[in-house]
Design an enzyme around this catalytic site. Structure first.
Site, mmCIF file in Angstrom:
data_model
loop_
_atom_site.group_PDB
_atom_site.id
_atom_site.type_symbol
_atom_site.label_atom_id
_atom_site.label_comp_id
_atom_site.label_asym_id
_atom_site.label_seq_id
_atom_site.Cartn_x
_atom_site.Cartn_y
_atom_site.Cartn_z
ATOM 1 N N CYS A 229 46.746 25.707 -26.588
ATOM 2 C CA CYS A 229 45.511 26.219 -25.970
ATOM 3 C C CYS A 229 44.353 26.344 -26.951
ATOM 4 O O CYS A 229 43.704 27.379 -27.037
ATOM 5 C CB CYS A 229 45.732 27.529 -25.225
ATOM 6 S SG CYS A 229 45.922 28.999 -26.225
ATOM 7 N N TYR A 273 41.624 29.111 -25.579
ATOM 8 C CA TYR A 273 40.937 28.684 -24.343
ATOM 9 C C TYR A 273 39.419 28.719 -24.510
ATOM 10 O O TYR A 273 38.672 28.842 -23.539
ATOM 11 C CB TYR A 273 41.323 29.552 -23.142
ATOM 12 C CG TYR A 273 42.690 29.313 -22.558
ATOM 13 C CD1 TYR A 273 43.630 28.516 -23.185
ATOM 14 C CD2 TYR A 273 43.043 29.897 -21.339
ATOM 15 C CE1 TYR A 273 44.883 28.305 -22.637
ATOM 16 C CE2 TYR A 273 44.298 29.691 -20.778
ATOM 17 C CZ TYR A 273 45.220 28.901 -21.432
ATOM 18 O OH TYR A 273 46.451 28.700 -20.884
ATOM 19 N N TRP A 291 41.649 34.392 -24.303
ATOM 20 C CA TRP A 291 43.070 34.259 -23.976
ATOM 21 C C TRP A 291 43.930 34.646 -25.169
ATOM 22 O O TRP A 291 45.030 35.175 -25.020
ATOM 23 C CB TRP A 291 43.390 32.814 -23.545
ATOM 24 C CG TRP A 291 44.833 32.636 -23.201
ATOM 25 C CD1 TRP A 291 45.432 32.840 -21.994
ATOM 26 C CD2 TRP A 291 45.875 32.225 -24.093
ATOM 27 N NE1 TRP A 291 46.783 32.601 -22.074
ATOM 28 C CE2 TRP A 291 47.077 32.225 -23.358
ATOM 29 C CE3 TRP A 291 45.922 31.874 -25.449
ATOM 30 C CZ2 TRP A 291 48.314 31.865 -23.926
ATOM 31 C CZ3 TRP A 291 47.140 31.526 -26.018
ATOM 32 C CH2 TRP A 291 48.324 31.514 -25.253
ATOM 33 N N TYR A 487 47.953 22.379 -14.113
ATOM 34 C CA TYR A 487 47.761 23.218 -15.291
ATOM 35 C C TYR A 487 48.438 22.579 -16.502
ATOM 36 O O TYR A 487 49.602 22.201 -16.450
ATOM 37 C CB TYR A 487 48.357 24.583 -15.000
ATOM 38 C CG TYR A 487 48.023 25.677 -15.968
ATOM 39 C CD1 TYR A 487 46.707 25.963 -16.309
ATOM 40 C CD2 TYR A 487 49.028 26.473 -16.507
ATOM 41 C CE1 TYR A 487 46.403 27.002 -17.172
ATOM 42 C CE2 TYR A 487 48.736 27.514 -17.374
ATOM 43 C CZ TYR A 487 47.424 27.774 -17.705
ATOM 44 O OH TYR A 487 47.132 28.810 -18.562
ATOM 45 N N HIS A 488 47.703 22.459 -17.599
ATOM 46 C CA HIS A 488 48.178 21.821 -18.836
ATOM 47 C C HIS A 488 48.329 20.314 -18.703
ATOM 48 O O HIS A 488 49.225 19.721 -19.310
ATOM 49 C CB HIS A 488 49.510 22.445 -19.317
ATOM 50 C CG HIS A 488 49.398 23.870 -19.711
ATOM 51 N ND1 HIS A 488 50.498 24.705 -19.827
ATOM 52 C CD2 HIS A 488 48.316 24.632 -20.020
ATOM 53 C CE1 HIS A 488 50.088 25.923 -20.181
ATOM 54 N NE2 HIS A 488 48.770 25.887 -20.306
ATOM 55 N N HIS A 572 43.809 21.310 -21.630
ATOM 56 C CA HIS A 572 43.571 22.156 -20.467
ATOM 57 C C HIS A 572 42.423 21.610 -19.609
ATOM 58 O O HIS A 572 41.574 22.362 -19.130
ATOM 59 C CB HIS A 572 43.294 23.591 -20.883
ATOM 60 C CG HIS A 572 44.475 24.273 -21.481
ATOM 61 N ND1 HIS A 572 44.882 24.026 -22.774
ATOM 62 C CD2 HIS A 572 45.369 25.170 -20.997
ATOM 63 C CE1 HIS A 572 45.950 24.752 -23.041
ATOM 64 N NE2 HIS A 572 46.281 25.443 -21.980
#
Length: 629
Positions: A229, A273, A291, A487-488, A572
Site C-alpha cells: 500500500c 495509501y 491508512w 481491491y488490490h 491500488h
C-alpha cells in the site's frame, strides 16, 4: 453477485503422470487420496527430467474454471515452479495452455484460475522445479474448480470488443506493478505473496518477461521496507520510487538498469495509501495516507532526486483533499488523484468532490479549484490524463467501502488554468476499485471494479470492461474478463499497445486471492475475424530528447501521427504518473517525420515514455522508448 467456484467431487477420477516413483509409493493416484501426507513424485531413483506432467481424467466432460495445487509438506524437493495447464475433451487433442505461470516455493495451497471451459482431461505440466533443486515434480493433492455460474462471456466482434489472452499465473498477488525497459513488468505484493499485515521489513516481488512469458520471483529485504500500500512514482531517470505503506516512513528505489533495490531517505511523515506523483521539476510530491503511520492529518512533502532528501510542505494541509468518508481521516485522505502541471504545480482532481491546485515552492500552497461538476466524493474511482491538460474521471463511491458506486464520468480540462468540468456519458456499470488505462489513440480502457465495493470480495464484480472514446464521449462494452479485478488490482499499458490486468485479493486464506493476470488485445489491433491488423513499424527514433526538441522518426509506411504515453506505476488502482501526449508532427517523406517534443515539462514531465506511431485507421505501432528531459 459473483459466486465462488465450487470444488468438483473427485469420485471416479483417475490420475496419470509422465513418470512416477511407484516403488516408493509416490504414484500419481496419491494426489486424489485426500491425504496431504502422501504425494505423487516423478521418478527419482532412476534418470528423470523436466518437463513432467500430471493428468486428471474426470471420466466425463465437465465445466472447469481452475486447479488447486497442494504442494508436499514434508520436503521441498519437487515443488512445481513454472507450469502450464492444458485441457482436452478426448485426451489426445490438447490445444494451447489455458494458463501459464510460476508458483512460489512454499507450502501454501495454490489456486490457479482460468476461463471456464469444458474438459474431461486436465493436465498440469511442470516446466521447472520451484527452487531449482533438481529435475523433479511432485504434488500432495490436486482439486479442480467447477463453473461458478457466471453469465456466459460476451466476446462479440474482436474489432469492436477486443480479446483476452490466456491467464498468466504469478507467484504472488500483483497488487502493484510497473512497466520496465526491456519489455518487462515488475510486480509486488507485501511481506507475503498472498497476505499483508504488520511492518515486516521485506517485500515479495516478481518480474515477468513479456517476450518469453516467464516470471521470476525475489524477496527484497535489503531496504527494510514492506512495500504494501505505498505511493509509487517513476522518476525522471526511469527509476521507481516506492514510499511508505506497511513500513510507513520507508522509501525504496528500484533501478531497472541494474535490477537492484536501494534505500532512499525516510519520509518526514509515515504514510500508506497516499497520493503521489512526479512533477515537472523531476521532484516527487506526496500527500495524505492515514491508512498507515497514524490516523491524523498528513501535510504534503517533496522528494528531490538531486539532493536525495525530503522537504516538508507545512502549508499543504491534507484538509482540502479529504472526502466525507464516515470512517474519518483513516479513509478520507486516501488515493488522491494528482497530475503534474507547469512550474512544479500539481492539480488535484479528486477523489473528493472538491478539486485544488497545489504550489510546491517554498512551504507550499493550496488553492481551491472548484468542484467536479455535480460529482459526489468518488473514492476508489479513477482519473487519467488522456490528452494535454484533459482528464477523464470515472466511478468511485462516497465512502471507501460499503457504499454504492457510481456510473458517472466527467472530463476536466485544466489547459486554461481554471478547470472546465463536463459530465460525459455514463459507464454501463457502476464501479469502484476500478483501473483505467489510456491507450495510444486517446481512448481509455476501464477495467474491473465492483458496483458495491467491499474489500476482499468478488461479489458485485463488473466483468465487462469498457472503452471511452473522447471523440464521442461514450463508453463501449468490451470482451468479458475471466477473473474479477477489484481491491488490490492493477492495469498497465504495455509497449506493444496491449493492456495487462491482474491481481485482486491479497487476503491470506481467503477465496478471492487472484495471483494471476491477463493481457487484453484492444480492438484497434484486430480485424473482425480476430486476426491481427497490419501495424506500422517505427524504424528509427531517438532514445532521448530535450523538451522543445524537434526529432526525426522513421516508419515503414505513411502514418497519421504520433503519441507519447508516460511509463508509470500503479498500486491500488492509482496511477498518477500516467498521461498521453499527442505530438505535433510533419511528414518529411512518406516514411520520415519530424515531431516536436513539448517544451513545457508540465505537459511532458521528465521521464521515460512509450512512443507510438498511428496509421490512418488508428492502429498503433509497437512502441519505441524515449526519455524526455
Amino acid at each position: 453477485m459473483i459466486p465462488t467456484a465450487p470444488k468438483l467431487p473427485r469420485d471416479g477420477w483417475v490420475a496419470t503422470a509422465s513418470s512416477e516413483e511407484s516403488t516408493a509409493d509416490n504414484a500419481a493416484a496419491r494426489v486424489l487420496d485426500g491425504d496431504r501426507a502422501t504425494i505423487w513424485h516423478s521418478r527419482w531413483r532412476t534418470a528423470s527430467s523436466l518437463p513432467q506432467w500430471l493428468t486428471i481424467d474426470l471420466r466425463t466432460a465437465q465445466r472447469v474454471s481452475g486447479l488447486v495445487y497442494t504442494p508436499r509438506a514434508d520436503h521441498r524437493n519437487g515443488r512445481i515452479g513454472r507450469y502450464e495447464i492444458r485441457l482436452s475433451l478426448d485426451g489426445t487433442a490438447w490445444g494451447a495452455p489455458v494458463v501459464t505461470g510460476m508458483m512460489a516455493d512454499d507450502e501454501t495451497v495454490k489456486t490457479i484460475g482460468f476461463a471456464v471451459s469444458s474438459a474431461r482431461y486436465v493436465r498440469l505440466v511442470a516446466l521447472s522445479e520451484a527452487g531449482d533443486r533438481g529435475p523433479w515434480a511432485s504434488a500432495a493433492e490436486i482439486d479442480l474448480l467447477g463453473d461458478p455460474g457466471l453469465p456466459p462471456p460476451t466476446q462479440g466482434d474482436p474489432s469492436v470488443a477486443g480479446v483476452w489472452g490466456p491467464t498468466i499465473g504469478f507467484p504472488l498477488v500483483p497488487a502493484a506493478s510497473a512497466v520496465l525497459p526491456g519489455n518487462k513488468l515488475l510486480t509486488w505484493a507485501a511481506y507475503a505473496v498472498d497476505n499483508f499485515g504488520g511492518a515486516n521489513g521485506y517485500t515479495q516481488t516478481a518480474v515477468m518477461d513479456l517476450t518469453t512469458g516467464q516470471v521470476s520471483r525475489r524477496q527484497v529485504a535489503n531496504t527494510g521496507h514492506d512495500m504494501f500500500c505505498p505511493g509509487t512514482s517513476m522518476l525522471a531517470d526511469g527509476r521507481i520510487l516506492v514510499t511508505g505503506g506497511s513500513n510507513a516512513t520507508k522509501s525504496s528505489i528500484y533501478d531497472p538498469r541494474t535490477d537492484a533495490w536501494s534505500s532512499a531517505p525516510d519520509m518526514t511523515v509515515g504514510r500508506g495509501y497516499q497520493g503521489q506523483t512526479t512533477l515537472s521539476t523531476g521532484e516527487v510530491f506526496t500527500v495524505g495516507g492515514s491508512w498507515s503511520g497514524g490516523r491524523k492529518a498528513k501535510a504534503g512533502e517533496l522528494y528531490s532526486p538531486k539532493t536525495n532528501k525530503w522537504r516538508s510542505l507545512p502549508n499543504v494541509s491534507a484538509a482540502p483533499f479529504l472526502t466525507a468518508d464516515p470512517a474519518g481521516v483513516y479513509r478520507a485522505d486516501n488515493h488522491a488523484w494528482l497530475f503534474a502541471a507547469s512550474g512544479g504545480r500539481v492539480f488535484h482532481a479528486g477523489p473528493s468532490a472538491k478539486m485544488n491546485w497545489v504550489d510546491t515552492a517554498g512551504q507550499g500552497k493550496v488553492t481551491d479549484a472548484g468542484t467536479r461538476g455535480d460529482s459526489r466524493d468518488a473514492m476508489n474511482g479513477n482519473a487519467v490524463m488522456y490528452d494535454i491538460g484533459k482528464i477523464l474521471t470515472l466511478g468511485g463511491a462516497p465512502a471507501y467501502e460499503k457504499a454504492d458506486a457510481t456510473k458517472a464520468a466527467y472530463t476536466v480540462d485544466i489547459t486554461g488554468g481554471t478547470p472546465t468540468v463536463r459530465r460525459t456519458a455514463d459507464m454501463a456499470a457502476a464501479r469502484a476499485y476500478v483501473n483505467s488505462v489510456v491507450l495510444p489513440d486517446g481512448t481509455v480502457m476501464v477495467v474491473g471494479g465492483q458496483s458495491y465495493p467491499v474489500p476482499f470480495s468478488d461479489q458485485t464484480s463488473v466483468l465487462v470492461p469498457e472503452l471511452w472514446n473522447p471523440a464521442t464521449g461514450k463508453f463501449t462494452k468490451l470482451a468479458t474478463m475471466a477473473t474479477p479485478r477489484n481491491y488490490h488490482s492493477v492495469a498497465n499499458l504495455l509497449p506493444d499497445g496491449t493492456v495487462f490486468s491482474g491481481g485482486g485479493g491479497l487476503c491470506g486464506k481467503c477465496a478471492t486471492n487472484h495471483p494471476d493476470g491477463q493481457i487484453f488485445v484492444p480492438p484497434y489491433l484486430l480485424n473482425p475475424d480476430g486476426s491481427r491488423k497490419p501495424r506500422p513499424v517505427i524504424t528509427a527514433a531517438p532514445v532521448a530528447a530535450a523538451g522543445g526538441a524537434a526529432v526525426t522518426i522513421g516508419t515503414d509506411r505513411a502514418v497519421k501521427g504520433f503519441s507519447l504515453v508516460r511509463i508509470s506505476a500503479v498500486t491500488h488502482s492509482v496511477d498518477n504518473d500516467q498521461r498521453r501526449v499527442p505530438l505535433s508532427s510533419t511528414a518529411i517523406s512518406p516514411t520520415s517525420h519530424r515531431a516536436v517534443i513539448p517544451s513545457d515539462p508540465g505537459i511532458a514531465p521528465p521521464g521515460n515514455y512509450l512512443l507510438f506511431a498511428l496509421d490512418n485507421v488508428g492502429t498503433p505501432s509497437v512502441a519505441a522508448q524515449l526519455r524526455i528531459g
